[in-house]
Design a protein around this motif. Structure first.
Motif, PDB file in Angstrom:
ATOM      1  N   LYS A   1       0.802  -1.095  -0.031  1.00  0.00           N
ATOM      2  CA  LYS A   1       0.324   0.084   0.046  1.00  0.00           C
ATOM      3  C   LYS A   1       0.713   1.619   0.014  1.00  0.00           C
ATOM      4  O   LYS A   1       0.484   2.228  -0.801  1.00  0.00           O
ATOM      5  CB  LYS A   1      -1.153  -0.252   1.570  1.00  0.00           C
TER       6      LYS A   1
ATOM      7  N   ALA B   1      -9.266   9.154   5.863  1.00  0.00           N
ATOM      8  CA  ALA B   1     -10.274   8.553   4.362  1.00  0.00           C
ATOM      9  C   ALA B   1     -10.933  10.220   5.463  1.00  0.00           C
ATOM     10  O   ALA B   1     -11.677  10.375   4.034  1.00  0.00           O
ATOM     11  CB  ALA B   1     -10.443   7.548   4.326  1.00  0.00           C
TER      12      ALA B   1
ATOM     13  N   LEU C   1      -4.444   2.165  -7.586  1.00  0.00           N
ATOM     14  CA  LEU C   1      -4.210   2.216  -6.007  1.00  0.00           C
ATOM     15  C   LEU C   1      -5.934   1.223  -6.422  1.00  0.00           C
ATOM     16  O   LEU C   1      -6.056   1.013  -5.108  1.00  0.00           O
ATOM     17  CB  LEU C   1      -5.016   3.777  -6.243  1.00  0.00           C
ATOM     18  N   HIS C   2      -6.366   1.051  -7.212  1.00  0.00           N
ATOM     19  CA  HIS C   2      -7.287   0.313  -7.391  1.00  0.00           C
ATOM     20  C   HIS C   2      -7.632  -0.972  -6.395  1.00  0.00           C
ATOM     21  O   HIS C   2      -8.601  -1.072  -6.180  1.00  0.00           O
ATOM     22  CB  HIS C   2      -8.294  -0.283  -9.031  1.00  0.00           C
TER      23      HIS C   2
ATOM     24  N   SER D   1      -8.922  -1.185  -2.641  1.00  0.00           N
ATOM     25  CA  SER D   1      -9.825   0.135  -2.393  1.00  0.00           C
ATOM     26  C   SER D   1     -11.152  -0.746  -2.134  1.00  0.00           C
ATOM     27  O   SER D   1     -11.808   0.342  -1.317  1.00  0.00           O
ATOM     28  CB  SER D   1      -9.744   0.910  -3.276  1.00  0.00           C
TER      29      SER D   1
ATOM     30  N   ASP E   1     -10.709  -1.228   1.960  1.00  0.00           N
ATOM     31  CA  ASP E   1      -9.785  -0.169   2.413  1.00  0.00           C
ATOM     32  C   ASP E   1      -9.730   0.908   2.321  1.00  0.00           C
ATOM     33  O   ASP E   1      -9.897   2.049   1.507  1.00  0.00           O
ATOM     34  CB  ASP E   1      -8.324  -0.276   2.213  1.00  0.00           C
TER      35      ASP E   1
ATOM     36  N   LEU F   1      -7.774   3.629   1.331  1.00  0.00           N
ATOM     37  CA  LEU F   1      -7.039   3.606   0.625  1.00  0.00           C
ATOM     38  C   LEU F   1      -7.770   4.076  -1.001  1.00  0.00           C
ATOM     39  O   LEU F   1      -7.809   4.586  -2.268  1.00  0.00           O
ATOM     40  CB  LEU F   1      -6.322   2.305  -0.303  1.00  0.00           C
ATOM     41  N   ARG F   2      -9.247   3.858  -0.553  1.00  0.00           N
ATOM     42  CA  ARG F   2     -10.579   4.581  -1.149  1.00  0.00           C
ATOM     43  C   ARG F   2     -10.392   5.471  -1.179  1.00  0.00           C
ATOM     44  O   ARG F   2     -10.864   6.265  -2.250  1.00  0.00           O
ATOM     45  CB  ARG F   2     -11.799   3.433  -0.708  1.00  0.00           C
TER      46      ARG F   2
ATOM     47  N   PHE G   1      -8.003   6.682  -4.106  1.00  0.00           N
ATOM     48  CA  PHE G   1      -8.045   6.271  -4.986  1.00  0.00           C
ATOM     49  C   PHE G   1      -9.751   7.005  -5.493  1.00  0.00           C
ATOM     50  O   PHE G   1      -9.833   6.840  -6.957  1.00  0.00           O
ATOM     51  CB  PHE G   1      -8.951   4.486  -4.412  1.00  0.00           C
TER      52      PHE G   1
END
Length: 226
Positions: free
Chosen positions: A19, A100, A152-153, A156, A159, A162-163, A166
């Motif tokens: 990541k 996030a 990054l997909h 995602s 997470d 990460l989303r 993304f």
């Protein structure tokens, strides 16, 4: 470590090292192209390109935040007692969820700033825009964002941290498509107002993409709160 499939869903879990690598590469690509868009946008007086470059700068901050959050949670402290380990895992999850949420709110702020500038541009006389450099820059931007989306997909889906990153690059890709449409409209029909109009559309798309992330991040934080 490598990404591994989660038996509970049709997605892949991404380990911390992977990541971090994903986020760092995306950060370097976005940062480099932000400078390009800013330079071209200023030289040809394109609000759409300037809006996109501003969005890219915010994305750099968002990616950096996501990277730092991932780094902080990379090595959770363990002392052998189950209760302590659970607390550490919970705190780490909270850090990434907060990242996030902040990224989602940052998207909304950027979108509102773009919309404000777009409305101001539509209320003044048309500004002459060099559409060909605008079009070429937007196409290159779409390619860069396509690379980041692919990067990054993975992971995602489950997470949130990460989303958030993304969704930032997806919004960038939508923005690049919008700039391409505006450049074509200016080239063929000489619709200079399309530059500001597309900027408004970009801001709306950014807000739409951010709301679900904000909502889910907030619910997750409430669920893990003591």
């Amino acid at each position: 470590m490598h990404p591994h499939h989660s038996p509970d869903c049709n997605c892949y879990e991404v380990d911390s090292q992977t990541k971090q690598k994903q986020l760092l590469i995306a950060l370097l690509l976005v940062g480099g192209f932000a400078i390009v868009e800013l330079t071209v946008g200023l030289s040809i007086h394109s609000l759409a390109l300037l809006a996109e470059s501003g969005h890219l700068v915010s994305d750099c901050l968002a990616l950096l935040l996501a990277l730092l959050a991932t780094r902080i949670t990379q090595s959770p402290p363990t002392w052998g007692w189950l209760g302590v380990n659970e607390v550490a895992i919970k705190e780490n999850h909270s850090v990434e969820t907060w990242a996030a949420l902040i990224n989602g709110l940052g998207l909304v702020v950027v979108a509102l700033l773009i919309a404000w500038e777009a409305v101001s541009r539509l209320q003044i006389d048309a500004v002459e825009i060099a559409s060909k450099p605008m079009l070429i820059t937007a196409i290159v931007g779409l390619v860069v964002n396509g690379i980041n989306i692919s990067l990054l997909h993975q992971g995602s889906d489950h997470d949130l941290n990460l989303r958030g990153a993304f969704l930032h690059v997806v919004a960038d890709a939508l923005g690049a498509i919008g700039v391409i449409v505006a450049a074509i409209a200016i080239t063929i029909w000489h619709w200079s107002w399309a530059d500001g109009a597309i900027s408004l559309v970009i801001s709306g798309l950014i807000i739409v993409s951010a709301i679900p992330l904000i909502n889910q991040s907030w619910k997750t934080l409430q669920a893990i709160a003591p």
